[in-house]
Motif scaffolding. Structure first.
Motif, PDB file in Angstrom:
ATOM      1  N   LYS A  11       0.839  -1.202   0.000  1.00  0.00           N
ATOM      2  CA  LYS A  11       0.000   0.000   0.000  1.00  0.00           C
ATOM      3  C   LYS A  11       0.869   1.246   0.000  1.00  0.00           C
ATOM      4  N   GLU A  12       2.019   1.184   0.700  1.00  0.00           N
ATOM      5  CA  GLU A  12       2.910   2.338   0.757  1.00  0.00           C
ATOM      6  C   GLU A  12       3.442   2.691  -0.630  1.00  0.00           C
ATOM      7  N   ARG A  14       2.028   2.004  -3.511  1.00  0.00           N
ATOM      8  CA  ARG A  14       0.942   2.530  -4.333  1.00  0.00           C
ATOM      9  C   ARG A  14       0.666   3.988  -3.999  1.00  0.00           C
ATOM     10  N   GLU A  15       0.539   4.307  -2.721  1.00  0.00           N
ATOM     11  CA  GLU A  15       0.231   5.680  -2.329  1.00  0.00           C
ATOM     12  C   GLU A  15       1.398   6.616  -2.613  1.00  0.00           C
ATOM     13  N   ARG A  18       1.092   7.506  -6.269  1.00  0.00           N
ATOM     14  CA  ARG A  18      -0.071   8.389  -6.455  1.00  0.00           C
ATOM     15  C   ARG A  18       0.256   9.800  -5.959  1.00  0.00           C
ATOM     16  N   TRP A  42      -7.117   1.959  -9.487  1.00  0.00           N
ATOM     17  CA  TRP A  42      -6.012   2.499  -8.684  1.00  0.00           C
ATOM     18  C   TRP A  42      -5.574   3.881  -9.147  1.00  0.00           C
TER      19      TRP A  42
END
Length: 347
Positions: A11-12, A14-15, A18, A42
């Motif tokens: 998740k880290e 991906r964020e 982003r 996503w």
């Protein structure tokens, strides 16, 4: 690497990516890359960010489909549609080519129309006049129209081959190579030997396509790239290899190189999609089955640059369920089918 970590469940990662799209300097290429590899849910909510930031970018983005999805126009990558010349007779098309006042793009369209018809011998005396204004290249689509002439062009091609203009001399040499007589054999052998030593090419395309199936790639340069020769970027090599195994793309490739002053794989593959869909729906310029088999083989090599082009600019741009040609999706190979399902889960 962060893209793959995100796909692996981080998740880290991906964020982090982003967030970079929101604030980072090279956000355009990052957004195109994650749109290539991630599920749409996503990244598709980043449309507001993209619309707010795109005005400050000097370089044009590549992925037409991605940006159009956000309602962002990609200027300069498409030409406005022009009236079709398909309804004109051969004589009318030849008159357009002969007239000094005919617009450049109209001449290209006339050549495209002639290239899809039976041979028009009236084209032969016009060929030397069908170069670009700077005299450096032939007009796009000229080669296809000359190819349609076949052996009819051979007598005049001998004169072309001796012309001072490089493009015309090369065209004449290509015609003679594709339709060799006994007198051409010594020159062909010398040319093949020189270019084989340079690991650049191994013979005329038409001759190469008559090789046995096990050696069919010898005319494309692909076998040389398989040896590791040369420093060509892998995505550019992908384009050149595709044109070699699917010669129907040759004129599109020549026009692309002329218009873009080089090879831009993502841009070229927009046209590959259009031609492949047209072939699937009944066109005969290219063979959609050959294209899909080739891309399946290349995608399975797991080369990053190749995968990005195939994913972003081919698979993502295939027809949607309500568009003609969507049935092509059912014929994707296993690797391409899996990738398609990942980037377009709704079809």
């Amino acid at each position: 690497m962060l893209e793959r970590l995100a796909l692996a469940g981080s998740k880290e990662a991906r964020e982090g990516l982003r967030a970079y799209v929101r604030d980072g300097k090279d956000w355009v290429s990052v957004l195109e890359s994650i749109a290539d590899g991630w599920p749409a849910e996503w990244w598709e909510d980043l449309g507001d960010v993209a619309r707010a930031r795109i005005a400050g970018e000097e370089d044009l983005p590549w992925s037409f489909e991605l940006w159009s999805r956000f309602g962002i126009e990609v200027p300069g990558r498409r030409f406005p549609p022009r009236p079709s010349l398909d309804g004109l007779s051969d004589e009318q098309l030849l008159a357009l080519l002969a007239a000094n006042g005919t617009e450049f793009n109209t001449k290209i369209d006339a050549l495209r129309a002639l290239g899809a018809r039976e041979p028009a011998e009236g084209l032969i005396p016009l060929v030397p006049s069908l170069g670009t204004p700077d005299g450096r290249r032939s007009l796009p689509m000229l080669r296809r129209a000359v190819d349609r002439l076949g052996a009819l062009a051979v007598p005049t091609a001998r004169a072309w081959a001796g012309d001072r203009r490089e493009w015309l001399a090369q065209l004449g040499a290509d015609v003679l190579s594709d339709h060799p007589g006994r007198e051409a054999l010594p020159g062909l052998v010398t040319e093949i030997a020189e270019q084989w030593q340079a690991r650049d090419w191994c013979g005329p395309d038409t001759t190469a396509r008559t090789c046995p199936a096990d050696h069919r790639r010898c005319g494309s340069g692909s076998i040389l790239s398989a040896w590791g020769g040369g420093d060509m970027e892998r995505d550019v090599q992908l384009v050149r290899d595709l044109v070699a195994v699917a010669p129907g793309f040759k004129d599109l490739f020549e026009a692309h190189v002329f218009n873009e002053d080089g090879v831009l794989p993502h841009v070229f593959f927009w046209d590959v999609v259009q031609e492949t869909v047209e072939s699937f729906l009944g066109g005969d310029t290219t063979d959609w089955q050959v294209t899909l088999r080739f891309l399946e083989e290349q995608f399975r090599l797991d080369v990053l640059e190749v995968g990005q082009v195939v994913t972003t600019s081919f698979l993502f741009n295939l027809p949607w369920p309500d568009q003609p040609g969507y049935g092509l999706v059912d014929h994707l190979g296993p690797a391409l089918s899996a990738r398609f399902a990942a980037i377009r889960p709704s079809g």
